[in-house]
Design a protein around this motif. Sequence first.
Motif, mmCIF file in Angstrom:
data_model
loop_
_atom_site.group_PDB
_atom_site.id
_atom_site.type_symbol
_atom_site.label_atom_id
_atom_site.label_comp_id
_atom_site.label_asym_id
_atom_site.label_seq_id
_atom_site.Cartn_x
_atom_site.Cartn_y
_atom_site.Cartn_z
ATOM 1 N N LEU A 5 39.273 24.170 7.770
ATOM 2 C CA LEU A 5 38.848 23.883 6.405
ATOM 3 C C LEU A 5 39.026 22.411 6.075
ATOM 4 O O LEU A 5 38.166 21.770 5.476
ATOM 5 N N MET A 6 40.148 21.865 6.518
ATOM 6 C CA MET A 6 40.451 20.485 6.201
ATOM 7 C C MET A 6 39.459 19.535 6.870
ATOM 8 O O MET A 6 38.929 18.631 6.227
ATOM 9 N N GLY A 7 39.200 19.776 8.157
ATOM 10 C CA GLY A 7 38.271 18.904 8.862
ATOM 11 C C GLY A 7 36.891 18.943 8.225
ATOM 12 O O GLY A 7 36.276 17.905 7.941
ATOM 13 N N TRP A 8 36.444 20.133 7.967
ATOM 14 C CA TRP A 8 35.124 20.373 7.389
ATOM 15 C C TRP A 8 35.013 19.686 6.033
ATOM 16 O O TRP A 8 34.075 18.938 5.753
ATOM 17 N N SER A 9 36.004 19.927 5.181
ATOM 18 C CA SER A 9 35.924 19.431 3.812
ATOM 19 C C SER A 9 35.988 17.912 3.752
ATOM 20 O O SER A 9 35.266 17.283 2.981
ATOM 21 N N LEU A 10 36.872 17.332 4.566
ATOM 22 C CA LEU A 10 36.978 15.876 4.515
ATOM 23 C C LEU A 10 35.707 15.221 5.015
ATOM 24 O O LEU A 10 35.268 14.203 4.502
ATOM 25 N N GLU A 11 35.103 15.859 6.039
ATOM 26 C CA GLU A 11 33.861 15.308 6.568
ATOM 27 C C GLU A 11 32.794 15.317 5.473
ATOM 28 O O GLU A 11 32.086 14.335 5.265
ATOM 29 N N GLU A 12 32.730 16.433 4.764
ATOM 30 C CA GLU A 12 31.724 16.522 3.708
ATOM 31 C C GLU A 12 32.023 15.571 2.556
ATOM 32 O O GLU A 12 31.122 15.138 1.858
ATOM 33 N N VAL A 51 40.210 15.681 -2.469
ATOM 34 C CA VAL A 51 39.952 16.710 -1.467
ATOM 35 C C VAL A 51 41.263 17.333 -0.987
ATOM 36 O O VAL A 51 41.380 18.559 -0.875
ATOM 37 N N LEU A 101 42.410 21.075 -1.414
ATOM 38 C CA LEU A 101 42.761 21.841 -0.209
ATOM 39 C C LEU A 101 44.115 22.515 -0.378
ATOM 40 O O LEU A 101 44.293 23.686 -0.036
ATOM 41 N N LYS A 156 43.020 13.150 12.065
ATOM 42 C CA LYS A 156 41.746 13.360 11.384
ATOM 43 C C LYS A 156 41.645 12.492 10.135
ATOM 44 O O LYS A 156 40.586 11.944 9.826
ATOM 45 N N ILE A 210 38.948 9.615 9.044
ATOM 46 C CA ILE A 210 38.226 9.569 7.781
ATOM 47 C C ILE A 210 38.451 8.213 7.105
ATOM 48 O O ILE A 210 37.532 7.587 6.585
ATOM 49 N N THR A 263 27.174 18.944 -1.061
ATOM 50 C CA THR A 263 27.988 17.733 -1.109
ATOM 51 C C THR A 263 27.520 16.749 -2.170
ATOM 52 O O THR A 263 28.189 15.762 -2.427
ATOM 53 N N TYR A 279 31.811 16.660 14.440
ATOM 54 C CA TYR A 279 31.143 16.376 13.172
ATOM 55 C C TYR A 279 30.156 15.231 13.265
ATOM 56 O O TYR A 279 29.334 15.045 12.382
#
Lengths: 299, 236, 517
Positions: A194-201, B65, B69, B217, B221, C117, C393
């Motif tokens: 969830l974290m990877g996905w959300s931060l990417e978005e 975020v 989360l 990660k 970012i 998004t 990603y």
Amino acid sequence: MSNMLRWQGKNTGFELIHPGLQLTYFAVVLVLTMTAMQPVLLTISFISALLFSFCVRGWQTTLKTLVILLPLVIICAVINPLFAMMGSSEVVRFGQHAIYLESIIFGLCMGMMLASVILWFSCASKILSTDKVLAVLGGVLPVVGLMISMAMRLVPQFTERGKLIGSVAESVTSARPLTKRDHITSRLRIVSVLMGWSLEESLQSADAMKARGWGATNKRTGYKRYRFAAFDLFASLALALLVITCSVLAFVACSQFHFYPTMSTLTLWWGYIPYALLMLLPLVVRIVEDLRFKWLGQA
Amino acid sequence: MKRILAKLEIPILAFVPLTLFICASLQITQAAVLSLLVALAAIAVFFANFELSKPVLRQIIPAVVLGALAAAGRILFAAIPDFKPVSAICIVAGVVFGRRTGFIVGAIAALVSNFFFGHGPWTPWQMYSWGMVGYFGGVLADRGLFDKHPAAVYVYGFFSALLYGVLLTTWHVVGFIQPLTWQSAILAYGASLPFDIIHAVATVTFLLIIYAPWSRKLLRIKDKYALSGSKQDARL
Amino acid sequence: MTELKDFIHSTKPASEPALSIDGLCFSYASQDSNTGTQMAGNLLFSDASMCLPQGSFTLLTGNTGSGKTTLMRLIKPELAPTGYRKGAINVFGRETTSLSVAESSTMIGYVAQNPETQIVCDAVWHELAFGLENLGTSQEAMRRRVAEVAYFFGIEPWMHSPTASLSGGQKQILALASILVMQPKLLLLDEPTAQLDPIAEKNFLHALFRINRELGITVLVATHSPETMTDYATGALRLEDGKIEPTPLSAIPAKAGIHNKLQIPHDNATDSTTINCRDLFFRYSKEEPWVLRGFDLTVATSSIHAIVGGNGSGKSTLLNMMAKAIKPLRGRVNNLHSSSQAILPQNPMALFVGDTAAEELKEWQQRCDYSDEEIVSMVDLFNLKSALAKHPYDLSGGEQQKLALAKILLTKPKLLLLDEPTKGLDTSAKRELATTLLGLRAKGVTILMATHDLAFVSKVADNTTMIFDGQSACSEPTQEFFSNNIFYRLPRIDSTTNELNVAHEKSMREDESKTDS
């Protein structure tokens, strides 16, 4: 469905005044309830909160809350005398330890105060929908208001996704959690994915914000869905007057009252009337609203 | 205004537990309201400070975020009482993005998740306590503690969860038990200890699993947000 | 069609082009791993030029990786990627790099692919006002513009809804609307309908068409499925080998997708069934309506079975139930292969946990006991070699899906469940997916997919079930399904319907001009 309700709040006469004022009203009521440790004032607050809760939250929900709150009051009434061995009217005595009536009553009052606070809070969250709170906050701190608004939008999305990630892992047999340990790691994995996905978005969201002129000016304005009209000014003055009166009265009432060592006797007093008026205000407004529409319907 | 607020940050954060202490030692009757107002003021000063610092997107978005989360994590793990990832996420946020982001992530997580769990007088306290968990995480990382001793982060995780529990219990004890005696205080701490231990174990468990990969990660970012320059710049 | 275009062009004398690009060269900066210095990579555009007249509606086509997104982002200064750049990009006669943030956002609107998004705020009204708030617009002006735009798009019924409760189509309309409040003159859209279902796509395109024709806003759409937009467009450009070439609209094939006959004759000799369920009832909670009420399904072993139906008709729920991730409230699911199944979620992101694609393929290696050689052959099969070292990603949509498919195929499932497998894929990626699925079927894998891509269904599925109102409205071999359906079928885009569309548009315009006068 429940989400929509939490969002929009319920129609009560409250919509007639500015959300900032609604917020102030609840803040004042909460502070008074928490500070005025005097049996009559507490009872007034508790009964008002209960009636208002019946009105805006429905009797079923309110009764459910009461089922939780009553034991709380009783626990407070039982625990307090066990520790606070103060007072003059002895009820029972276990060797060195005496249980006094005063301390039971103090415990009851403390329990009632907690119960009223919780009831007031749950009523307030029915009236003060999130977008009203954010509208008020956004007027004072636009960026912080926006951040909370963004977070509010993301939370339901993330919980949905969390469930999706879990069900995907369940559906791939060879990766399906089998042991208890697997179940825990699988849950932890959900948070990671969830974290990877959300931060990417979130990078795309940042682009969307930039594309819409984020940072174009130093003076960001806030769209005001609610305006502070002359009526609100009048209402706030009236409320301020009432609040000051009630605070003074509550101060007088509390300073004349004491639990220990002997509880003061309670008498009838005109000063309770304005206090009750303040606490019952939303209910009165609500009833007036109902009657008004009833008459309208008949006419 | 800006400068005064910036200078106020540390004193006002420290003043919150101090109020609890003063209320307890002087046996002040209005402790519940007084300490609540002080906690609210601390949060308000912190947020106003953040607002006035004119934060840019790369500061705002990760905080939002991560806060969301943590809130979602609290909801997803609601079935297991006190087993929640919030503290762990606040710590990671504090370590990677600095103490301010750490505080904001904790405060947002508490505030937003309570829209789903129900608000109460505990909301400002949870905001403050989780905020402090992230804040100290950031401070300790700034001092280079976690670079020198990688295991320290888990130790901190354990104690930060206890700190969270102690703050909330203390507020409850000081605010709602009168007259305050040693016995009642010990009983209250004793009653909350098992839950705090679960929370601490959960925090360490989450940290063991997420700390290393998430830091990686998040740094990725951070790069993508074109966060380059000196470490000091990146943290502000 | 041509008459209509001439009409539009003649009404708007273009004094200066809405967008002109002269001799654009661009390459992403790549870091030299040895010295750490920045150096120019391969030129993505070399001496590319184009010109868009005011009021035009132009499609930008090109293969995946041809640089459509990069070109769009170069035009929008806030999103322009860094790298080596030469040449001029002018919007209404102004060099884009000289525009301030405020100027740029009131001149150039940008709508991206993913509706999820682009939404920033939690309330629809706040989302609409967001851009204006950024510009510091006054209360009165803000109120008026939000009101105007909300009426234009018919948003006011859901003005006070939380954005999280909107459908994908509504979200994308909202994204468009919240750009338009800033009154841009040029609108850039990057694959705006790739994530939408066919009905939402039509709605969105219609809104776009109105913006272009009624308001005269110049529109540039980058798309890999131009065929759905040719009715609305006035021109098309093609990006190829770093150059932008105009291409006639008529050159765009009218019919979507996969032309090659992929239907490998398949003898459904096996009578055995993999999934068999009768009379399923399900809802998520007591307050919510039934998702399934008396649903029946039979899936033959080693066949491809499609479940079609609108958004929210319960397709995903059904897949989860077949996988036994959720239990029906009534009825039973008999799934022969529930001990050897895998699901490909709508968004492959839900499967990714590692830092590189290679790590991803190894996640379940220990549990499922597959060898490194198997990974290598899977990588070869899906042509993923170049992606292995990359972060999952950072891959394109098509590659992400291939990676996800490779990851779950490594667990050697006998039953494969696919949720909207073609969402966001371009034509060639769809074709590859179809080939893969048919190959798997030949190996005896049973495939159950939920989709609203009827063109794809008609090419690969053996049997099709239409789900409606919680029940199976019909379930039959795909060919029969399409020949028996009258309304729910592939769009027949041919010359006759095209002419009909033009006639319809014309009459609408005439009606409008009548009411105007």
